[in-house]
Enzyme design. Structure first.
Site, PDB file in Angstrom:
ATOM      1  N   TYR A  96       0.543  -0.746  -0.302  1.00 27.58           N
ATOM      2  CA  TYR A  96      -0.098  -0.105   0.472  1.00 27.58           C
ATOM      3  C   TYR A  96       0.864   1.273   0.092  1.00 27.58           C
ATOM      4  CZ  TYR A  96       1.000   1.045   5.301  1.00 27.58           C
ATOM      5  OH  TYR A  96       1.651   0.603   6.472  1.00 27.58           O
ATOM      6  N   CYS A  97       0.165   2.208   0.050  1.00 28.64           N
ATOM      7  CA  CYS A  97       1.480   4.154  -0.471  1.00 28.64           C
ATOM      8  C   CYS A  97       0.203   4.906   0.379  1.00 28.64           C
ATOM      9  CB  CYS A  97       1.389   4.173  -1.624  1.00 28.64           C
ATOM     10  SG  CYS A  97       0.262   3.911  -3.070  1.00 28.64           S
ATOM     11  N   TRP A  98      -0.251   5.729   0.096  1.00 31.91           N
ATOM     12  CA  TRP A  98      -1.218   6.735   0.238  1.00 31.91           C
ATOM     13  C   TRP A  98      -2.697   6.726  -0.279  1.00 31.91           C
ATOM     14  CZ3 TRP A  98      -2.901   9.812   3.719  1.00 31.91           C
ATOM     15  CH2 TRP A  98      -3.720  10.898   3.331  1.00 31.91           C
ATOM     16  N   SER A 104       2.336   2.025  -4.843  1.00 31.32           N
ATOM     17  CA  SER A 104       2.377   0.871  -4.235  1.00 31.32           C
ATOM     18  C   SER A 104       1.595   0.228  -5.877  1.00 31.32           C
ATOM     19  CB  SER A 104       0.585   0.442  -3.791  1.00 31.32           C
ATOM     20  OG  SER A 104       0.245   1.244  -3.792  1.00 31.32           O
ATOM     21  N   TYR A 125      -3.274   3.628   2.805  1.00 27.73           N
ATOM     22  CA  TYR A 125      -3.659   3.835   3.965  1.00 27.73           C
ATOM     23  C   TYR A 125      -4.812   4.524   4.120  1.00 27.73           C
ATOM     24  CZ  TYR A 125      -2.498   6.793   8.190  1.00 27.73           C
ATOM     25  OH  TYR A 125      -2.885   7.011  10.158  1.00 27.73           O
TER      26      TYR A 125
END
Length: 350
Positions: A96-98, A104, A125
């Site tokens: 995952y990323c933001w 991601s 996130y």
């Protein structure tokens, strides 16, 4: 190729199924908060994000994307070389990323092409954070709390530890907040987490508690250090039945000198913390306390702090905010020895 995407709700329910939870955000984003158990494999580190962002906004978006692509490729290659090589084909990562977008997606694409069954957190996130906030609204109402009250130095936190050792469900808010909840509360060498990280840890703790069993917690104010207790939890604590610890003043002073031993060895830090009381107690009183502490009369300063400052404030706060405080049964403790606290825990657990 279509990446396997999973919603935040699904990811939370299936976290244990993944071998590694990979946070592709920068190191500062990771430090602020992350999914439980996540490891940080930044696709762009903080300085790289700053440089690419500056170029994007001030020079050329196209050139910035080229520079970003080169940096991302190098970073992903490094992660593959240093982190991925030892994993078998069956390794199941969640990435995952933001927002579950490019960072991601880039990392997951490489892992997928290698042959790993990789999943990407849809919405990243940000969606996980929304799910945590939503559950913090509802989780406290599912639990039956019992609140341990008692004046400063009554060993409330130590009693919670004894209850936990006896197998009782415990929510230790001060341990989660890395703070003892007063002006003298910061723990040496242990900075408090961010508000987001505190809430994620709290969410984890609440999810792990059994709704069928009473949960012991300490009566807290609205904030612990610089961290805020979520309002739904605070409301449940303030409406819960209480038990009040009673300990003689001399025993409380002795316990605090032991529990805050770092101040005994670093009186200057103690005096520095006392300075925060100038507005409430006046400069003359605080300066006298500081002078007495530096002269080696720390016990007398602690006793006066309890009788003049902490005890009256605590009594008013508990009477005003905790519905069960006035009718709370008392539990007498002569001191805070481990055997005494263990016996008190057994009494409360009955």
């Amino acid at each position: 190729m279509t990446l396997r995407r999973i919603t935040a709700t699904e990811a939370i329910a299936r976290l244990a199924e993944f071998d590694t939870i990979v946070d592709a955000r920068s190191e500062s984003e990771f430090a602020e908060d992350r999914l439980p158990g996540a490891v940080n494999w930044p696709v762009l580190v903080d300085e790289e994000r700053r440089l690419v962002g500056t170029e994007y906004s001030q020079l050329s978006p196209f050139d910035a994307r080229k520079r970003g692509a080169a940096l991302v490729a190098r970073n992903i290659a490094r992660h593959v070389e240093t982190q991925v090589m030892a994993h078998p084909r069956s390794w199941r990562p969640l990435v995952y990323c933001w927002r579950g977008g490019q960072r991601s997606g880039a990392l997951a694409l490489v892992l997928d092409q290698i042959g790993f069954p990789v999943h990407v957190l849809d919405g990243g996130y940000r969606e996980f954070r929304r799910a945590v906030i939503a559950e913090l609204e509802t989780l406290p109402a599912r639990l039956a709390f019992r609140v341990v009250c008692g004046r400063t130095g009554s060993a409330k936190s130590r009693l919670l530890q004894a209850l936990a050792a006896a197998g009782e469900p415990v929510l230790d808010l001060e341990a989660l907040a890395c703070h003892r909840g007063s002006v003298l509360g910061p723990l040496p060498g242990q900075p408090q987490p961010s508000q987001k990280a505190f809430e994620t840890q709290l969410w984890q703790a609440l999810r792990g508690l059994d709704p069928a069993r009473p949960v012991w917690a300490e009566g807290e104010s609205r904030t612990i250090g610089r961290l805020r207790i979520p309002e739904p939890l605070l409301e449940q604590l303030r409406a819960a039945p209480c038990v009040q610890l009673q300990m003689p003043l001399a025993a409380r002073v002795g316990f605090l000198l032991q529990d805050y031993e770092h101040f005994v060895h670093d009186v200057d830090s103690f005096c520095e913390r006392l300075a925060a009381l100038r507005e409430l107690r006046g400069a003359e009183v605080v300066e006298r306390w500081q002078a007495e502490a530096r002269a080696g009369r720390l016990a007398s300063v602690v006793e006066e702090l309890l009788t003049v400052h902490y005890d009256p404030i605590y009594q008013r706060s508990m009477q005003r905010n905790y519905a069960g405080f006035a009718a709370a049964p008392t539990l007498e403790l002569h001191h805070a020895a481990p055997a005494t606290l263990a016996a008190a825990a057994r009494t409360l657990a009955q």
